[in-house]
Design a protein around this motif. Structure first.
Motif, short mmCIF file in Angstrom:
data_model
loop_
_atom_site.label_atom_id
_atom_site.label_comp_id
_atom_site.label_asym_id
_atom_site.label_seq_id
_atom_site.Cartn_x
_atom_site.Cartn_y
_atom_site.Cartn_z
N LYS A 214 -2.70 0.84 23.59
CA LYS A 214 -2.99 0.23 24.90
C LYS A 214 -2.77 -1.28 24.85
O LYS A 214 -3.35 -2.03 25.62
N ASP B 184 -17.27 4.32 35.15
CA ASP B 184 -16.06 3.67 34.68
C ASP B 184 -14.93 3.86 35.71
O ASP B 184 -14.86 4.89 36.36
N ASP C 204 -4.72 4.35 30.55
CA ASP C 204 -5.65 4.00 31.63
C ASP C 204 -4.95 3.84 32.98
O ASP C 204 -5.60 3.73 34.01
N GLN D 47 -4.72 -4.15 27.10
CA GLN D 47 -5.95 -4.65 26.47
C GLN D 47 -5.60 -5.85 25.58
O GLN D 47 -4.49 -5.94 25.05
N TYR E 262 -12.64 2.28 19.27
CA TYR E 262 -12.87 3.25 20.34
C TYR E 262 -12.57 4.69 19.91
O TYR E 262 -12.68 5.61 20.72
N PHE F 126 -14.98 7.57 20.84
CA PHE F 126 -15.04 7.73 22.30
C PHE F 126 -13.88 8.60 22.78
O PHE F 126 -14.04 9.48 23.62
N ARG F 127 -12.70 8.33 22.22
CA ARG F 127 -11.51 9.10 22.66
C ARG F 127 -11.63 10.56 22.23
O ARG F 127 -11.13 11.44 22.92
N TYR G 42 -20.60 -4.22 24.97
CA TYR G 42 -20.57 -2.79 24.71
C TYR G 42 -20.51 -2.58 23.20
O TYR G 42 -19.52 -2.92 22.57
N TYR H 213 -25.06 3.53 22.46
CA TYR H 213 -25.43 4.93 22.26
C TYR H 213 -26.80 5.03 21.60
O TYR H 213 -27.35 6.11 21.49
N SER I 95 -12.59 -0.52 33.58
CA SER I 95 -12.38 -0.72 32.15
C SER I 95 -10.89 -0.64 31.82
O SER I 95 -10.50 -0.51 30.67
N LYS J 53 -11.77 -7.02 27.36
CA LYS J 53 -11.73 -5.76 26.61
C LYS J 53 -10.53 -5.80 25.66
O LYS J 53 -9.41 -6.07 26.08
N LYS K 125 -16.08 -6.29 25.06
CA LYS K 125 -16.02 -5.00 24.40
C LYS K 125 -14.87 -4.98 23.41
O LYS K 125 -13.77 -5.39 23.79
N VAL L 202 -19.62 -0.31 20.92
CA VAL L 202 -18.79 0.87 21.22
C VAL L 202 -18.99 1.98 20.19
O VAL L 202 -19.69 1.82 19.18
N SER L 203 -18.30 3.07 20.47
CA SER L 203 -18.49 4.29 19.69
C SER L 203 -18.28 4.08 18.18
O SER L 203 -19.06 4.60 17.38
N ASP M 235 -7.81 7.07 32.10
CA ASP M 235 -7.62 7.79 30.83
C ASP M 235 -8.37 9.12 30.70
O ASP M 235 -7.87 10.02 30.04
C1 PBG Z 1 -11.76 3.89 29.07
C2 PBG Z 1 -12.83 3.45 28.13
C3 PBG Z 1 -12.79 3.39 26.72
C4 PBG Z 1 -14.08 3.05 26.32
C5 PBG Z 1 -14.85 2.88 27.48
N1 PBG Z 1 -14.05 3.10 28.60
C6 PBG Z 1 -11.72 3.73 25.74
C7 PBG Z 1 -10.45 3.04 25.75
O1 PBG Z 1 -10.23 2.03 26.41
O2 PBG Z 1 -9.56 3.56 25.07
C8 PBG Z 1 -14.54 2.93 24.88
C9 PBG Z 1 -16.02 3.01 24.66
C10 PBG Z 1 -16.43 3.34 23.27
O3 PBG Z 1 -15.62 3.36 22.31
O4 PBG Z 1 -17.62 3.61 23.08
N2 PBG Z 1 -10.82 3.00 29.48
#
Ligand code: PBG
Length: 320
Positions: free
Chosen positions: A214, A113, A125, A218, A196, A199-200, A268, A310, A160, A190, A245, A270-271, A117
């Protein structure tokens, strides 16, 4: 219609979309502490130290997964206002990438990536001044981060960060540093998403970000034409492939982008998407394997060439 669905052989014969292990990219969280640290908001996913990351990568190679994406949980002491750890040639992801390449070489692709961040004390970011996320100053730093990561042996640079104009500048910087073979996978579309959250937690940026968001860089979830515009710009600037994403709530965007541009398009999952499915499966409310495979083939149906998920290792195991 039921004649073509009446038998397994007939359903296989008419199958339009197939998920294969070649479609999977496995995101891994890495840390500098010892051992394996479970992430409570991401059941079944852990932060891995160098040794366990190498084990996971070897497993991915055995399963036939084409690429892994590494995300660092940076030691809080190394997080600064200017996120300078991002451009340290010996930072965690650079060290691990060198180890992976030394261990398995070209048997797997390593994606890193590009965004500040995981390294910034404010969790944004980009670089921040007077409460604003700066564009051009951030892009300068992302170029340095890209060159440093490419130097460590990473195969795909994945910005990203959603700053404007960064793909063209990163391409120039990579080429000037002799990394003309390193691909750029742009997180082009994105969204400023609440999915997310886990992930954070995993990279430890949630606390840094606090109540901030963000949304000035974003995209808002209401946008679709704007995603097409973003992708067009990133391709014109030299992106080799693009990403949408989050995934499942944005399959219409995946479909539109694949149809509009016909370039390698990734999504993606995501999480937060993973966490929802896992939590419901762990509670016994959903059949975990079934919803995992159904969600992944949905990406293929929408036109994605691959999925960051994942579930990559579990799905690859089932496919075997
Ligand atoms: C970093 C980034 C993020 C994710 C991937 N790269 C988080 C964000 O933008 O806050 C999220 C991935 C996920 O939630 O699985 N810029």
């Amino acid at each position: 219609m039921r004649r073509v669905r009446a038998h397994d052989w007939a359903r296989r014969l008419t199958r339009e979309n197939v998920l294969s292990v070649d479609d999977l990219i496995w995101p891994l969280f890495v840390h500098d502490d010892q051992g394996v640290q479970p992430i409570s908001s991401l059941p079944g996913v852990s932060r891995l130290d160098v040794r366990h990351t190498l084990d996971a990568v070897r497993r991915a190679v055995d399963l036939g997964i084409p690429a892994v994406a590494l995300f660092p949980a940076t030691d809080p002491k190394l997080k600064t206002e200017d996120a300078r750890e991002a451009i340290n040639v010996n930072n965690l992801v650079c060290r691990i990438t060198r180890e992976i390449k030394a261990a398995v070489g070209d048997a797997i692709g390593v994606i890193l990536d590009v965004a500040l961040d995981p390294y910034s004390s404010h969790g944004q970011d980009g670089l921040v001044r007077d409460g604003r996320v700066l564009n051009d100053e951030t892009v300068e730093m992302l170029c340095q981060q890209s060159v440093v990561q490419a130097g460590a042996g990473c195969d795909i640079i994945a910005p990203s960060d959603m700053m404007d104009g960064r793909i063209g500048r990163i391409r120039e910087a990579l080429d000037a540093a002799g990394h003309c073979d390193v691909q750029i996978m742009s997180y082009a579309a994105k969204y400023a998403s609440a999915f997310y959250g886990p992930f954070r937690d995993a990279v430890g940026s949630a606390a840094n970000l606090g109540a901030a968001d963000k949304k000035t860089y974003q995209q808002s979830p209401s946008q679709s034409d704007e995603a097409v515009h973003e992708v067009a710009l990133d391709l014109a600037e030299g992106a080799d492939c693009v990403m949408v994403k989050p995934g499942m709530p944005y399959l219409d965007v995946v479909s539109r982008i694949k149809q509009s541009f016909g370039v390698p398009t990734y999504a993606y999952q995501v999480s937060g998407e993973y966490a929802m499915l896992r939590a419901a499966a762990d509670a016994g409310w959903l059949d975990g394997d079934a919803v995992m495979m159904e969600s992944l083939v949905a990406f293929k149906r929408a036109g994605a060439d691959g999925v960051l998920t994942y579930f990559a290792d579990s799905a690859a195991e089932l496919l075997q």
